[in-house]
Design an enzyme around this catalytic site. Structure first.
Site, PDB file in Angstrom:
ATOM      1  N   GLY A 120       6.568 -48.035 -25.345  1.00 23.81           N
ATOM      2  CA  GLY A 120       7.549 -48.920 -25.156  1.00 23.81           C
ATOM      3  C   GLY A 120       8.999 -49.085 -25.963  1.00 23.81           C
ATOM      4  O   GLY A 120      10.048 -49.255 -25.753  1.00 23.81           O
ATOM      5  N   THR A 121       8.447 -48.573 -27.239  1.00 21.25           N
ATOM      6  CA  THR A 121       9.711 -48.344 -28.177  1.00 21.25           C
ATOM      7  C   THR A 121      10.713 -47.201 -27.700  1.00 21.25           C
ATOM      8  O   THR A 121      11.837 -47.385 -27.771  1.00 21.25           O
ATOM      9  CB  THR A 121       8.948 -47.656 -29.673  1.00 21.25           C
TER      10      THR A 121
ATOM     11  N   GLY B 132       2.109 -48.233 -21.039  1.00 21.91           N
ATOM     12  CA  GLY B 132       0.541 -48.367 -20.521  1.00 21.91           C
ATOM     13  C   GLY B 132      -0.396 -48.924 -21.494  1.00 21.91           C
ATOM     14  O   GLY B 132      -1.587 -49.544 -20.709  1.00 21.91           O
TER      15      GLY B 132
ATOM     16  N   CYS C 109       1.077 -59.815 -46.616  1.00 24.98           N
ATOM     17  CA  CYS C 109      -0.026 -58.823 -47.169  1.00 24.98           C
ATOM     18  C   CYS C 109      -0.625 -57.913 -46.127  1.00 24.98           C
ATOM     19  O   CYS C 109      -1.255 -57.017 -46.413  1.00 24.98           O
ATOM     20  CB  CYS C 109      -1.239 -59.807 -47.951  1.00 24.98           C
TER      21      CYS C 109
END
Lengths: 146, 394
Positions: free
Chosen positions: B70-71, B200, B325
Site C-alpha cells: 500500500g505504501t 493484499g 509508548c
C-alpha cells in the site's frame, strides 16, 4: 512468556510488580512525569529515624518499561540508607532489569527522578533544606568522575 | 491465539497459499518471457490475477498496476502525478489529518518542491467535513487524497460524495483504500476516483503485495526507471507468486464478502457494547456506525496503552495501541515516541490517548474469541487501574 522487545526480567517485574501500592504514613512522597510519553510515577518512602528506608511503594501510569523500572527501583531501595539510595542511578536500574530498549531508557530515568523527588519531600518534612539532595547528588557525581 | 490486529495484516486464506505455491516451485517463469510455455504460464497467471483485482473494485484489468504494498501504491499515486509534466502548473494537494504516514510523509517531501499541502481537519468521529473540502479546492489544486477508512479508529469516509465533489471541480481524486478493500464494498465507479491503493495483506492475501488503480485519463510518471513491466508504470520483475496470491484473495473476497462481513459486524457490535458497559471511563473512538466491520477501538482513562497491549498479549489476545509508548519501541531515541496523530486529530488529549487500544477482526474470528476478550478485560483493566496514580477508587 511473550518477550517482545523486553528482557525476561522486565516482563517478570511487569507481570508481578514488587511493592505496588501506597504507604499511608509515608514521610517522603515524590511524583514525576515524562512529558515525552505521558508516563507518571509516584513513589512513597517510609524512612526510619536513623535514616533507613523501611518501606517503599509505588504507583505508575506507564508502559511495561515504566512499571518494571518502578518495581525494580523499589527493590533496590529497601533497607538502604538515604546516602546509599542517592547513589542509585538509572543505569543501575537498567542493569538490574537486564537492559531496556534505547527508546525506553527514559523510564529508568523517571524512577531515579522519583527517588530524588521523594527524598526532597522527606527533607522538607524533617525540617531540612531539600537542596541537600542536589548537593549530595553533585558530590556523588563528582566522586564518580574522580 | 486470538489475533485481533487485522488492520496490520490478515491471516492469508489457505486457498491463497495453495494457489501461490506452484509459482514458488515449478512454475517459476518470468512473465516477460512469454514466448515459451514456462514464461507464458506466469504471464497468464499475472493477467488472471489482474482480472480478479479489477473485478473486486469495479475497474478494468488494464487499469491495475501491481506494486509491492500500500505504501508504494500511495507513493506512486502522489509522486507519480507530481512528477508528470501534464500537471506541472498545479501545486496544491489536499489530504486529511488522519492519513497514513505513506500519504502524509510523501506530501511533506513535496513541500520542498514548491507544493502547498492542505490538511483537512476531522470531527471527533474522524469524518472530514465536505464543505471544508469544497472550500479548500482552488484552481491550483492537483489532487485530493483521502483514505476510505482509517485503520486505527475504523471510521469510514463518504468516498462517493468526496469523489463527486472532486469530479465537479475537475480535481484528481486518490483513495487510500488499504483498510477497506475486502472489508467493505469498494467500487472505483461509485467512488468516482482516479487512483486507488490496495494491499493484499489486508484481505487474506500475502504480505508484500499491492496494487494501484489508475484511471486511463490520468498520467503518472513511473517512480522506477527500468523496463516496461506493468504497462510501463512499474519497472522490475514481477513478484509472480505474490501477485497470484493477491489475485486469488481478490477473487475470494468478491465471492464471499457478503457472507463474512455481517458476521464480523455482529461480533464487533457485541464487543463494543460489552466494553462500553464495563467501565464508565472506557471510551469508544471513531464513528460508531460508519466504521469497518468488526473494528473496535477505545481508550481507557487512568491506564496506559502499551501496558494494556502487553496484558492482552499475555492472555494470547493480540491487538494494537496508538499510545506513544507502543509507537516505535525499537527506536534509538525517545524523541521518536509520539502519540498517534489519528487520536490527537479526533480530539483525544495527548496524556489520555496513551490508553488507546484497537481490536480489528477477520473472517476467522469466532464468538468464543470475542467472549474470551470480554472475559479477561475487567481483570486487566482493574489491575492496571490499581497501579495508576491517576485512578481514585470511588
Amino acid at each position: 512468556m511473550a518477550k517482545g522487545p523486553y528482557s525476561d526480567k522486565v516482563m517478570e517485574h511487569f507481570m508481578n510488580p514488587r511493592n505496588m501500592g501506597e504507604i499511608n504514613d509515608a514521610n517522603g512522597v515524590g511524583e514525576v512525569g515524562n512529558p515525552a510519553c505521558g508516563d507518571v510515577m509516584k513513589l512513597y518512602l517510609k524512612i526510619s529515624d536513623d535514616g533507613i528506608v523501611e518501606d517503599v511503594k509505588f504507583k505508575t501510569f506507564g508502559c511495561g518499561a515504566a512499571i518494571a523500572s518502578s518495581s525494580m527501583a523499589t527493590e533496590l531501595l529497601k533497607g538502604k540508607t538515604v546516602e546509599q539510595i542517592l547513589e542509585l542511578t538509572n543505569n543501575a536500574i537498567v542493569e538490574a532489569l537486564d537492559g531496556l530498549p534505547p527508546a525506553k531508557i527514559h523510564c529508568s530515568v523517571m524512577a531515579e527522578e522519583a527517588i530524588e523527588a521523594a527524598l526532597k519531600d522527606y527533607y522538607v518534612r524533617v525540617g531540612k533544606d531539600p537542596k541537600i539532595v542536589d548537593e549530595m547528588k553533585a558530590k556523588i557525581k563528582d566522586k564518580v568522575k574522580h | 491465539m486470538i489475533y485481533l490486529d487485522n488492520v496490520a495484516g490478515t491471516k492469508p486464506d489457505e486457498r491463497v497459499v495453495e494457489k501461490m505455491i506452484p509459482f514458488l516451485k515449478e512454475k517459476y517463469g518470468n512473465p516477460s518471457a512469454h514466448f515459451y510455455p514456462l514464461g507464458r504460464e506466469a504471464f497468464e497467471a499475472v493477467n488472471e490475477a489482474r482480472e480478479h483485482v479489477a473485478n473486486l473494485i469495479d475497474a478494468t484489468p488494464d487499469e491495475i498496476v501491481f506494486t509491492s504494498c500500500g505504501t508504494e501504491s500511495n507513493n506512486m499515486a502522489i509522486k507519480g502525478l507530481a512528477l508528470n509534466d501534464n500537471y506541472k502548473d498545479k501545486k496544491h494537494i489536499i489530504i486529511s489529518e488522519i492519513e497514513h504516514f505513506s500519504v502524509q510523509n510523501t506530501c511533506i517531501k513535496l513541500l520542498n518542491e514548491g507544493y502547498k499541502i492542505t490538511k483537512l481537519k476531522v470531527d471527533n468521529n474522524g469524518q472530514i467535513n465536505l464543505d471544508d473540502l469544497k472550500k479548500s479546492i482552488t484552481d491550483d489544486t492537483l489532487l485530493v487524497s483521502i483514505m476510505s477508512a482509517n485503520p486505527e479508529i475504523g471510521t469510514i469516509q463518504d468516498s462517493a460524495a468526496i469523489g463527486q465533489i472532486c469530479k465537479e471541480k475537475g480535481v484528481i481524486y486518490h483513495v487510500d483504500a488499504v483498510a477497506s478493500v475486502g472489508h467493505q464494498k469498494v467500487s472505483v465507479k461509485d467512488f468516482n476516483c482516479d487512483l486507488l491503493s490496495l494491499a493484499g495483506q489486508n484481505f487474506y492475501g500475502p504480505r508484500g503485495t499491492g496494487a494501484l488503480y489508475v484511471n486511463k485519463e490520468v498520467k503518472l510518471t513511473p517512480l522506477f526507471d527500468g523496463g516496461f513491466q506493468e504497462n510501463g508504470y512499474r519497472s522490475g520483475s514481477e513478484n509472480v507468486a505474490g501477485i497470484v496470491g493477491l489475485g486469488e484473495a481478490a477473487r475470494i473476497a468478491k465471492d464471499e464478502m457478503d457472507t463474512y462481513i455481517p458476521k464480523m459486524q455482529a461480533l464487533g457490535k457485541k464487543l463494543m457494547a460489552s466494553l462500553e458497559g464495563m467501565f464508565d471511563f472506557l471510551h469508544i473512538t471513531g464513528d460508531k456506525s460508519k466504521r469497518l466491520p468488526g473494528h473496535v477501538s477505545f481508550w481507557i482513562e487512568y491506564i496506559e496503552g502499551e501496558s494494556l497491549l502487553l496484558w492482552y498479549s499475555l492472555n494470547n489476545i493480540y491487538g494494537a495501541s496508538g499510545s506513544a509508548c507502543s509507537s516505535n519501541i525499537l527506536a534509538e531515541d525517545e524523541d521518536d515516541l509520539a502519540a498517534s496523530h489519528v487520536l490527537t486529530a479526533v480530539g483525544v488529549p495527548n496524556d489520555i490517548c496513551a490508553g488507546s487500544m484497537t481490536f480489528s477482526m477477520s473472517k476467522y474470528i469466532t464468538e468464543e474469541d470475542i467472549d474470551k476478550v470480554i472475559e479477561v478485560t475487567p481483570t486487566i483493566v482493574t489491575r492496571l487501574c490499581e497501579m495508576s496514580p491517576y485512578y481514585n477508587k470511588k
